[in-house]
Scaffold this motif. Structure first.
Motif, PDB file in Angstrom:
ATOM      1  N   PRO A   1      89.076  10.357  46.069  1.00 46.40           N
ATOM      2  CA  PRO A   1      90.102   9.317  46.215  1.00 46.40           C
ATOM      3  C   PRO A   1      90.694   9.009  47.654  1.00 46.40           C
ATOM      4  N   ALA A   2      91.484   8.025  47.742  1.00 45.87           N
ATOM      5  CA  ALA A   2      92.072   7.417  48.858  1.00 45.87           C
ATOM      6  C   ALA A   2      93.724   7.608  48.842  1.00 45.87           C
TER       7      ALA A   2
ATOM      8  N   GLN B   1      84.519  16.595  54.785  1.00 47.15           N
ATOM      9  CA  GLN B   1      84.169  15.448  54.044  1.00 47.15           C
ATOM     10  C   GLN B   1      84.976  14.266  54.346  1.00 47.15           C
ATOM     11  N   ASN B   2      86.132  14.597  54.215  1.00 46.58           N
ATOM     12  CA  ASN B   2      87.066  13.476  54.734  1.00 46.58           C
ATOM     13  C   ASN B   2      87.083  12.653  55.899  1.00 46.58           C
ATOM     14  N   LYS B   3      86.617  13.512  56.896  1.00 42.00           N
ATOM     15  CA  LYS B   3      86.353  12.897  58.224  1.00 42.00           C
ATOM     16  C   LYS B   3      85.013  12.258  58.011  1.00 42.00           C
TER      17      LYS B   3
ATOM     18  N   ARG C   1      93.114   6.538  53.842  1.00 43.94           N
ATOM     19  CA  ARG C   1      92.443   8.236  54.174  1.00 43.94           C
ATOM     20  C   ARG C   1      91.855   8.768  53.087  1.00 43.94           C
ATOM     21  N   ALA C   2      90.894   9.179  53.492  1.00 40.00           N
ATOM     22  CA  ALA C   2      90.137  10.120  52.069  1.00 40.00           C
ATOM     23  C   ALA C   2      90.792  11.199  51.968  1.00 40.00           C
ATOM     24  N   ALA C   3      90.900  11.645  50.601  1.00 39.03           N
ATOM     25  CA  ALA C   3      91.745  12.704  50.037  1.00 39.03           C
ATOM     26  C   ALA C   3      90.944  13.504  49.151  1.00 39.03           C
TER      27      ALA C   3
END
Length: 518
Positions: free
Chosen positions: A419-420, A116-118, A108-110
């Motif tokens: 990061p992820a 932006q994460n979506k 998951r984008a963090a």
């Protein structure tokens, strides 16, 4: 001294010490202390001594890479043979893959930016669905295969392949190559202090700079006229090398190496026992008699047709020349076969680092408590491998390649740092009711957050909360109340006394949330 030749600690005095003790006691005490210290050093580590007991024990002080260079190819070939032909080895590998990877380790984008994460998560889902260079599977399938190769062969290589860009897709593919592609025969010094060892190029500080690989598998079926026998240099930034480090090493070894001999011996013993039982079952009896007229004195065993018996068959009755009796074969019984097999399989399971019950399917020796204790320890090992080996050595490099490719294609800002957060697969609950109750108590006590409990089960906390919000809005609009809605229904199943439901339903008792009797 009274003829006593030993000191208080059993160390011999000696004539000089005895005389010195009478003339210079302080000097004698110093000498005696030194003798005691030397005697204690000699008693040190028994396993480090060279005695008759340890005479056949051969060790090596070679580096891990030196030992792998010699034994690695043989271990890899034998491990693959066992996995192909031995049921226990095949099951052990499958159990490890099932628990380390399962349905997948999901990122998951963090970045801290929700929008932006979506966007990144949507790009990742599109990329992961078609990232296999050969088009066979998705990212989770590649991860499954990579971990299987790491366990079975020792290590695996993943290559970054840049594809033509365009549109809204990330121009990146992942190619897996078996470790056989590595040109392990390439060993040389490089100008500037660098060197190449077992096909891996290092700089003067020992950091990896490149890998030398054969384009085609050296053991493949490609025609020799088309096969390229010269290795090519691939920059280390384009390679993810997955293997388990047990020493300071650059290569891995098959996980079943400690169990290979035990597994082979167990298979040979079972085959020999089966042949013995078959041989005993072939011969029913031997008849001695009714051929006294034959003058030959050579010992001959014949069947009822007078043919010489040279091999046994099921149900065979043999006749011996010159006898008057019949002897029936009585197969010998073998005691302790089950116990011996179980002990050997325990050794094999320990070598593969999997629980005996999961490898063999034998649950006869387990109860609930022992199963849970064994699974807890196994899960600790799996979590260690996930977070310290698989994620940093395979998942993280591919995530970096993905972000870089998306940025170069203009799909993400060039200056974005994204990061992820990785979510390994959840472990199935041994006792679901008790486990859920324990999680609920931990959350209510403040020992953990709801987000942590959601992530523990392999889900995205943000996605779950959004789904919950959408569900709550829909049920409120339609005027529906479900037991799963803690806003309106208590843990005991009673309606919560909220302003909304007391205003719309005057017949509800605000204290209990239950309908009044009036």
């Amino acid at each position: 001294m009274g003829g006593n030749t030993n000191g208080p600690d059993g160390v011999p005095w000696g004539v000089l010490d005895a005389g010195l003790a009478m003339l210079a006691p302080r000097r004698a005490a110093s000498r005696y202390a030194a003798r005691v210290a030397i005697a204690n050093l000699r008693r040190g580590y028994e396993a480090g001594g060279k005695t008759r007991v340890t005479e056949g024990w051969r060790g090596s002080n070679a580096s891990a890479d030196a030992e792998i260079a010699v034994a690695g190819p043989v271990l890899r070939d034998r491990s693959r043979d066992l996995v192909r032909n031995n049921a226990l080895a095949a099951q052990a590998v499958q159990v490890l893959v099932n628990n380390i990877v399962g349905p997948g380790i999901r990122p998951r984008a963090a970045s801290g930016n929700k929008a932006q994460n979506k966007r990144v998560d949507a790009l990742w889902r599109s990329f992961a669905a078609s990232c296999d260079y050969y088009g066979h599977t998705d990212f989770h399938g590649l991860l499954n295969l990579a971990v299987r190769e790491m366990i079975e062969a020792g290590d695996i290589l993943a290559l970054k392949i840049t594809t033509p860009g365009g549109g809204k897709t990330v121009p990146l593919k992942i190619q897996l190559r078996e470790i056989d592609h590595l040109d392990t025969g390439r060993v040389q010094d490089i100008a500037g202090g660098g060197y190449t060892d077992q096909g891996i190029e290092f700089d003067a500080d020992g950091r990896r700079t490149a890998f030398w690989m054969f384009p085609q598998h050296p053991g493949g079926t490609t025609r020799a006229i088309r096969r390229r026998f010269e290795s090519e240099r691939i920059d280390a930034t384009r390679v993810a090398h997955l293997f388990e480090r047990q020493r300071v090493q650059s290569r891995g070894v098959p996980w079943g190496a400690p169990a290979m001999l035990a597994l082979r011996d167990l298979g040979d013993w079972q085959a020999a026992e089966l042949v013995r039982k078959k041989t005993e079952a072939c011969l029913v009896g031997i008849v001695f008699g009714d051929d006294e007229t034959q003058a030959s004195v050579a010992p001959v065993v014949q069947d009822s047709q007078g043919n010489k018996v040279e091999q046994f068959e099921p149900g065979l009755i043999a006749y011996a020349r010159g006898g008057k009796d019949i002897k029936f074969n009585q197969p010998a019984s073998t005691a302790g076969v089950y116990e011996w097999n179980r002990v050997q399989m325990h050794i094999v399971a320990s070598g593969f680092r999997v629980p005996y019950a999961l490898m063999t399917g034998d649950l006869s020796q387990n109860n609930f408590s022992s199963s849970r204790v064994g699974l807890n320890e196994f899960r600790r090992m799996v979590e260690q491998l996930q977070w310290q080996t698989v994620i940093p050595m395979f998942c993280e490099p591919i995530w970096r390649w993905f972000i870089e490719a998306a940025q170069l294609a203009g799909l993400l800002p060039l200056d974005a740092v994204i990061p992820a957060e990785w979510a390994p697969p959840r472990f199935e609950m041994v006792n679901p009711l008790q486990d859920v109750q324990a999680d609920l108590l931990e959350t209510r006590a403040g020992f953990a957050s709801p987000q942590q409990m959601i992530a523990k089960r392999g889900y995205d906390p943000a996605a779950v909360i959004e789904e919950w919000a959408a569900h709550a809005e829909a049920t409120d609009t339609l005027g529906l109340i479900f037991d799963s809605d803690p806003r309106k229904v208590s843990k005991g199943g009673n309606v919560q006394p909220t302003e909304q439901n007391t205003a719309t339903d005057p017949a509800t008792d605000p204290a209990t949330g239950k309908p009044t009797t009036e």
